[in-house]
Scaffold this motif. Structure first.
Motif, PDB file in Angstrom:
ATOM      1  N   HIS A   1      25.519  39.759  40.233  1.00 27.65           N
ATOM      2  CA  HIS A   1      26.549  38.960  40.903  1.00 27.65           C
ATOM      3  C   HIS A   1      27.672  39.932  41.219  1.00 27.65           C
ATOM      4  N   GLU A   2      27.754  40.324  42.472  1.00 29.86           N
ATOM      5  CA  GLU A   2      28.668  41.400  42.847  1.00 29.86           C
ATOM      6  C   GLU A   2      30.118  41.097  42.483  1.00 29.86           C
ATOM      7  N   GLN A   3      30.532  39.856  42.668  1.00 32.08           N
ATOM      8  CA  GLN A   3      31.930  39.519  42.387  1.00 32.08           C
ATOM      9  C   GLN A   3      32.258  39.660  40.908  1.00 32.08           C
ATOM     10  N   LEU A   4      31.289  39.345  40.047  1.00 35.22           N
ATOM     11  CA  LEU A   4      31.538  39.352  38.608  1.00 35.22           C
ATOM     12  C   LEU A   4      31.189  40.689  37.946  1.00 35.22           C
ATOM     13  N   TYR A   5      30.124  41.336  38.400  1.00 33.92           N
ATOM     14  CA  TYR A   5      29.650  42.535  37.711  1.00 33.92           C
ATOM     15  C   TYR A   5      29.713  43.796  38.570  1.00 33.92           C
TER      16      TYR A   5
ATOM     17  N   ASN B   1      33.305  49.025  38.056  1.00 35.02           N
ATOM     18  CA  ASN B   1      33.159  50.006  36.976  1.00 35.02           C
ATOM     19  C   ASN B   1      33.622  49.385  35.656  1.00 35.02           C
ATOM     20  N   GLY B   2      32.905  49.683  34.604  1.00 34.31           N
ATOM     21  CA  GLY B   2      33.272  49.165  33.292  1.00 34.31           C
ATOM     22  C   GLY B   2      32.429  47.972  32.908  1.00 34.31           C
ATOM     23  N   ILE B   3      32.280  47.775  31.615  1.00 34.18           N
ATOM     24  CA  ILE B   3      31.513  46.638  31.092  1.00 34.18           C
ATOM     25  C   ILE B   3      32.442  45.471  30.794  1.00 34.18           C
TER      26      ILE B   3
ATOM     27  N   TYR C   1      25.499  45.710  35.914  1.00 34.35           N
ATOM     28  CA  TYR C   1      26.809  46.258  36.238  1.00 34.35           C
ATOM     29  C   TYR C   1      26.674  47.244  37.391  1.00 34.35           C
ATOM     30  N   TYR C   2      27.802  47.533  38.009  1.00 37.49           N
ATOM     31  CA  TYR C   2      27.848  48.408  39.173  1.00 37.49           C
ATOM     32  C   TYR C   2      27.220  49.771  38.886  1.00 37.49           C
ATOM     33  N   THR C   3      27.352  50.247  37.652  1.00 43.89           N
ATOM     34  CA  THR C   3      26.864  51.583  37.297  1.00 43.89           C
ATOM     35  C   THR C   3      25.358  51.620  37.049  1.00 43.89           C
TER      36      THR C   3
END
Length: 497
Positions: free
Chosen positions: A95-99, A102-104, A45-47
Motif C-alpha cells: 500500500h504505497e500511501q502507508l508503506y 523510508n523507515g519501518i 516497505y519502500y526499501t
C-alpha cells in the motif's frame, strides 16, 4: 499438517530493526524443517525490492471501518528456509500511501510515523483477506509485538463465525516497552461505534493501546525467555501492564529464542574466512582479533583484551550508565584500564554524539555509528569479551552469538541474559561469562575490573570458559519444539480462555 501464520512488521533479511526480525525468520525456517506449513505476512516497505516477487491477482480489498481500502499482495520466499517441500512463503502487503516510504516505524528511531495506527491496523485487517485470497486458513495466527496485536481482537470479535472459526491466536511479546500507544480517537480504526465492552478491551490509561488489546484477547501469550515471562508480571518490568499479565498468568509462556547458527558460527562464517576456527582449533581466533584491531586502527596486540559491543544506542541497553555525559563509566573504563573498546550501533542522538566526543579523548575507544553486518561478525568473532549491561533484555541474541565464537559475554542478570549466561565461578573456573546484578556506572566499572583481573591473572580460566561457552547449544531445535507443543495444544483445543 499444522498450519501456522506469522504476522509481523519485520522479518530478516527483508526489514529489520532488531531481534524481532531474526526470531520470526529463524523460527519459521525451523518450523518448516519440522513439516509445519508456516507462512509469513508482512508489509512491503519502500526499501523491499519487489522485482523478484510474484504479484498475486486480483487487487486486495480490505474492509476498514471507514470504507474499503485497496492494496496489493506480492509473494516471495524466505531465504535459507528451503526444504524438499519448498521454502517458507512470504506474502508482502503493498500500500504505497502507508508503506511506500523510508523507515519501518519512523524516519528516525526517536519518532514514529504519525499514521502508524492506520498503517498497522490495515495490516491486521488485511491478514484475513490475504488468507482468503490464497485459499489458506491457518490453525494458529502467531502475532509478533504490538504491530500485529489487533488480530486477536478481530479474530475473536469479527471473524469467529466464518472460515476462521477454528483458528486460534498467539501473541509473542518481544519487548513490552513498545506497546503501540495512540490517541483513543484512533480506535475507530478497529470499530466505528465502540461499546463500553470494546473500550475496556482497547483502551488503557485514556489511550488506544495495540499491545494491551492483544494481551486481553490472545488465546496464548508468549515471551522470548522464561525469566522475562516472569519479570513482565512484576511492577518493575511490567510497563504498567503487569496487573493484566498477572491476570493471564496461566496463559503466559516464556520460550528462549534460539540462535541462527547458519549465519553465526565461527566454523562457517564467510566474513572471517579463511580464518575460521572451532572449539578444537582456536588459533585462528587470534588472527581474527588482529583483523578487528586493524579494521579500527588499534594496535595489533593479542595481550590486550578487546571489549566489543553491537547494540542499539538506547537507554534499555544500559547506555545511560555506560556513557551518559558526566555520569557514565565508559571514560573511566577506557582511561583507567589496559584494554581496547569497540562499539557498533546507532540510536539516540545524544548517545551517538557523546561516543564521538569520547573517541576524541580516548585512543583505545573506537566506534562505528550505524550498522554493518560484516563489522558485526568481526566484532563477535574477534573480541575477547562482549558487553551487554541491559536495563532489561527480553531475550538477547548477541550473548548467544558471542558464546558461539568464544567471546565471553558480560551481562546483567535479567531476562534472557540470565537464562543463557552462566556466571564465572572463581573457585571452580567454570562459567560462560560474567554477570552483574546492579545497573549502575560503578557496577559496570567494577565488573570490567573483575574481568580484566581474570584476564591478566587467570588466563587458563578464560580459555576454559571459552570452550564451555562454544559447546553450549542455543540452536532453534529446542525452542521450535516448544512452540510446536503450544501450537498443537491450541489445535487440539486444549488451551482456552
Amino acid at each position: 499438517m499444522l498450519k501456522v501464520l506469522m504476522v509481523t512488521s519485520e522479518a530478516a533479511p527483508f526489514a529489520k530493526t532488531g531481534g524481532l526480525a531474526d526470531m520470526v525468520s529463524s523460527l519459521s525456517s525451523s518450523l518448516k524443517a519440522r513439516n509445519i506449513d508456516v507462512r509469513i505476512i508482512m508489509p512491503r516497505y519502500y526499501t523491499i525490492n519487489r522485482d523478484t516477487f510474484e504479484k498475486l491477482p486480483p487487487a486486495l480489498c480490505v474492509p476498514m471501518t471507514y470504507g474499503d481500502e485497496w492494496g496489493a499482495v506480492y509473494k516471495g520466499a524466505l531465504p535459507g528456509s528451503e526444504t524438499p517441500g519448498g521454502a517458507v512463503p512470504v506474502y508482502f502487503l503493498e500500500h504505497e500511501q502507508l508503506y511506500g516510504r523510508n523507515g519501518i516505524y519512523g524516519y528516525t528511531p526517536d519518532e514514529g510515523f504519525h499514521d502508524n495506527a492506520h498503517r498497522y491496523s490495515f495490516l491486521c485487517r488485511a491478514v484475513f483477506q490475504i488468507c482468503r485470497m490464497i485459499n489458506w486458513i491457518p490453525d494458529v495466527i502467531h502475532c509478533h509485538d504490538w504491530a500485529s496485536a489487533l488480530i486477536p481482537y478481530i479474530l475473536r470479535k469479527e471473524e469467529y463465525l466464518g472460515e476462521f472459526s477454528g483458528s486460534f491466536s498467539m501473541l509473542t511479546i518481544h519487548n513490552l516497552g513498545y506497546q503501540g500507544i495512540f490517541p483513543l480517537t484512533e480506535a475507530y480504526l478497529v470499530k466505528k461505534h465502540l461499546s463500553a465492552w470494546d473500550i475496556a478491551g482497547l483502551e488503557f490509561d485514556g489511550a488506544f493501546n495495540f499491545l494491551k488489546t492483544g494481551i486481553v484477547f490472545a488465546d496464548v501469550i508468549t515471551t522470548v525467555s522464561p525469566t522475562y515471562a516472569k519479570e513482565i508480571q512484576t511492577s518493575q518490568y511490567g510497563e504498567r501492564l503487569d496487573h493484566l499479565l498477572r491476570s493471564r498468568s496461566n496463559d503466559v509462556y516464556g520460550i528462549l529464542n534460539g540462535a541462527d547458527y547458519e549465519n553465526w558460527s565461527p566454523e562457517t562464517d564467510a566474513y572471517i574466512s579463511p580464518n575460521n576456527f572451532s572449539v578444537s582449533k582456536m588459533a585462528n581466533k587470534k588472527k581474527v582479533k588482529k583483523l578487528l584491531q586493524k579494521e579500527f586502527g588499534l594496535p595489533q596486540d593479542d595481550d590486550i583484551p578487546v571489549f566489543g559491543m553491537v547494540t542499539r544506542l538506547v537507554a534499555q541497553k544500559g547506555l545511560i550508565e555506560l556513557c551518559y555525559p558526566t555520569i557514565g563509566s565508559l571514560f573511566n573504563i577506557c582511561n583507567d584500564f589496559k584494554l581496547q573498546f569497540i562499539i557498533l550501533g546507532s540510536g539516540n542522538k545524544w548517545c551517538e554524539e557523546e561516543l564521538r566526543r569520547l573517541t576524541d579523548r580516548l585512543p583505545n575507544l573506537k566506534i562505528w555509528i550505524g550498522y554493518n553486518d560484516r563489522i558485526a561478525h568481526i566484532i563477535e568473532a574477534g573480541s575477547d569479551f562482549f558487553l551487554m549491561p541491559s536495563k532489561y533484555e527480553p531475550c538477547g541474541l548477541n550473548q548467544l552469538y558471542s558464546m558461539r565464537y568464544g567471546t565471553l559475554p558480560i551481562v546483567r542478570n535479567t531476562g534472557g541474559l540470565a537464562d543463557s549466561v552462566e556466571n564465572y565461578n572463581e573457585e571452580t573456573g567454570k562459567g560462560t561469562g560474567f554477570v552483574l546484578n546492579d545497573l549502575t556506572p560503578h557496577s559496570i566499572y567494577n565488573t570490567v575490573g573483575w574481568v580484566l583481573s581474570t584476564w591478566y591473572n587467570k588466563r587458563k580460566d578464560i580459555n576454559n570458559m571459552r570452550k564451555q561457552a562454544m559447546r553450549k547449544d542455543f540452536s532453534w531445535t529446542k525452542s521450535a519444539d516448544e512452540y510446536i507443543k503450544l501450537y498443537s495444544n491450541l489445535y487440539n483445543r486444549k488451551v482456552f480462555l
